[in-house]
Write a protein that holds these residues in place. Sequence first.
Motif, PDB file in Angstrom:
ATOM      1  N   GLY A  53     -16.067  39.605 -36.985  1.00  0.00           N
ATOM      2  CA  GLY A  53     -15.898  38.047 -37.103  1.00  0.00           C
ATOM      3  C   GLY A  53     -14.566  37.778 -37.151  1.00  0.00           C
ATOM      4  N   GLY A  54     -13.599  38.563 -36.894  1.00  0.00           N
ATOM      5  CA  GLY A  54     -12.193  38.112 -36.669  1.00  0.00           C
ATOM      6  C   GLY A  54     -11.767  37.985 -35.234  1.00  0.00           C
ATOM      7  N   GLU A  55     -10.408  37.420 -35.134  1.00  0.00           N
ATOM      8  CA  GLU A  55     -10.128  37.448 -33.381  1.00  0.00           C
ATOM      9  C   GLU A  55      -8.867  38.383 -33.689  1.00  0.00           C
ATOM     10  OE1 GLU A  55      -7.188  34.262 -30.887  1.00  0.00           O
ATOM     11  OE2 GLU A  55      -8.441  33.306 -32.431  1.00  0.00           O
ATOM     12  N   ASN A  56      -8.831  39.420 -32.799  1.00  0.00           N
ATOM     13  CA  ASN A  56      -7.618  40.381 -32.977  1.00  0.00           C
ATOM     14  C   ASN A  56      -6.675  39.994 -32.042  1.00  0.00           C
ATOM     15  OD1 ASN A  56      -6.981  43.105 -33.485  1.00  0.00           O
ATOM     16  ND2 ASN A  56      -6.775  43.404 -31.423  1.00  0.00           N
ATOM     17  N   LEU A  57      -5.292  40.031 -32.641  1.00  0.00           N
ATOM     18  CA  LEU A  57      -4.160  39.560 -31.970  1.00  0.00           C
ATOM     19  C   LEU A  57      -3.485  40.555 -31.289  1.00  0.00           C
ATOM     20  CD1 LEU A  57      -2.914  37.079 -34.806  1.00  0.00           C
ATOM     21  CD2 LEU A  57      -4.375  36.403 -32.827  1.00  0.00           C
ATOM     22  N   PHE A  58      -3.224  41.776 -31.879  1.00  0.00           N
ATOM     23  CA  PHE A  58      -2.514  42.718 -31.054  1.00  0.00           C
ATOM     24  C   PHE A  58      -3.260  43.983 -30.944  1.00  0.00           C
ATOM     25  CE2 PHE A  58       0.296  40.111 -33.682  1.00  0.00           C
ATOM     26  CZ  PHE A  58       0.986  39.626 -32.713  1.00  0.00           C
ATOM     27  N   GLY A  59      -2.940  44.792 -29.855  1.00  0.00           N
ATOM     28  CA  GLY A  59      -3.842  46.146 -29.659  1.00  0.00           C
ATOM     29  C   GLY A  59      -5.044  45.762 -28.837  1.00  0.00           C
ATOM     30  N   ILE A  60      -5.494  46.600 -27.815  1.00  0.00           N
ATOM     31  CA  ILE A  60      -6.439  46.351 -26.941  1.00  0.00           C
ATOM     32  C   ILE A  60      -7.384  47.438 -27.060  1.00  0.00           C
ATOM     33  CG2 ILE A  60      -7.069  46.391 -24.423  1.00  0.00           C
ATOM     34  CD1 ILE A  60      -4.260  45.311 -23.931  1.00  0.00           C
ATOM     35  N   ALA A  61      -8.730  47.102 -27.409  1.00  0.00           N
ATOM     36  CA  ALA A  61      -9.971  48.156 -27.560  1.00  0.00           C
ATOM     37  C   ALA A  61      -9.778  48.980 -26.219  1.00  0.00           C
ATOM     38  CB  ALA A  61     -11.132  47.291 -27.517  1.00  0.00           C
ATOM     39  N   GLY A  62      -9.958  50.501 -26.724  1.00  0.00           N
ATOM     40  CA  GLY A  62      -9.851  51.536 -26.155  1.00  0.00           C
ATOM     41  C   GLY A  62      -8.544  52.063 -25.231  1.00  0.00           C
ATOM     42  N   GLU A  63      -7.656  51.330 -26.028  1.00  0.00           N
ATOM     43  CA  GLU A  63      -6.126  51.868 -25.519  1.00  0.00           C
ATOM     44  C   GLU A  63      -5.431  52.404 -26.504  1.00  0.00           C
ATOM     45  OE1 GLU A  63      -4.106  49.100 -23.056  1.00  0.00           O
ATOM     46  OE2 GLU A  63      -5.813  48.700 -21.721  1.00  0.00           O
ATOM     47  N   HIS A  64      -4.388  53.180 -26.614  1.00  0.00           N
ATOM     48  CA  HIS A  64      -3.511  53.649 -27.556  1.00  0.00           C
ATOM     49  C   HIS A  64      -2.976  52.347 -28.304  1.00  0.00           C
ATOM     50  CE1 HIS A  64      -3.972  57.862 -27.378  1.00  0.00           C
ATOM     51  NE2 HIS A  64      -3.630  57.939 -26.212  1.00  0.00           N
ATOM     52  N   SER A  65      -2.618  52.691 -29.640  1.00  0.00           N
ATOM     53  CA  SER A  65      -1.855  51.740 -30.288  1.00  0.00           C
ATOM     54  C   SER A  65      -0.497  51.240 -29.804  1.00  0.00           C
ATOM     55  CB  SER A  65      -1.760  52.138 -31.761  1.00  0.00           C
ATOM     56  OG  SER A  65      -2.802  52.557 -32.286  1.00  0.00           O
ATOM     57  N   PRO A  66      -0.190  50.024 -29.594  1.00  0.00           N
ATOM     58  CA  PRO A  66       0.952  49.763 -29.104  1.00  0.00           C
ATOM     59  C   PRO A  66       2.206  49.553 -29.817  1.00  0.00           C
ATOM     60  CG  PRO A  66      -0.323  47.825 -29.088  1.00  0.00           C
ATOM     61  CD  PRO A  66      -1.197  48.972 -29.776  1.00  0.00           C
ATOM     62  N   TRP A  67       3.303  49.848 -29.499  1.00  0.00           N
ATOM     63  CA  TRP A  67       4.525  49.510 -30.273  1.00  0.00           C
ATOM     64  C   TRP A  67       4.733  47.747 -29.934  1.00  0.00           C
ATOM     65  CZ3 TRP A  67       5.621  53.067 -33.369  1.00  0.00           C
ATOM     66  CH2 TRP A  67       5.765  54.516 -32.884  1.00  0.00           C
TER      67      TRP A  67
END
Length: 223
Positions: free
Chosen positions: A199-213
Amino acid sequence: MSLIQRVVSLLPSSTEIVCALGCSDRLVGRSHECDYPVSVTDLPACSEAKFDPDGTSYEIDQRVKAVLQEAVSVYRVHAEILNELEPDLLVTQSQCEVCAVSLADVEAAACQLVKSQPDILSLAPRALEDIWRDIESVAAALGVEEKGAMLVGDLQARLDAIAERAKALKRRPRIACIEWFAPLMAAGNWVPELVEVAGGENLFGIAGEHSPWMAWEALEEAQ
């Protein structure tokens, strides 16, 4: 095909999967990071980090970068221990060469084994669907496909129940999932999916992609 009886899991998540499938009695070795269920800590550790894992986020990051600058792996696999354990199956990963023992490390160690010729199963999850697939792959390798299907079904049902409860939220909290502090890294892969399910709104990082700096300024501006 002969039944897999002796398993070495070189990844904490695969160790948990093997145990969740009811096959903990087949584990004969683990990685230096595997610590759950607690019972697996009695098994011989078949790997180690080539850097001191104690310290601040910045210190650990600098040590890892120093190892990588020498064009060598971040982890060491103990082929001599594997040889004595005579495994039928080695479970590893190819998702991230810094986070855990890599497929290349395991393949190199397997070439040195003379007492057994184990199969190698490599996991590479980037999304929730990949995690379900990996669980089924481990179950298939162990010959417990039905248990694998039941485990995946149970986990999906838990997520569905959470998503149903989240519908009652009056507002969606804005979530920043941070995976590392120095340098700053947001959580990617399947974490954004979990935030959405809850139920949250994810602000950073994209589903299915590597963790970003990311920059601290971006985190501050997002409030």
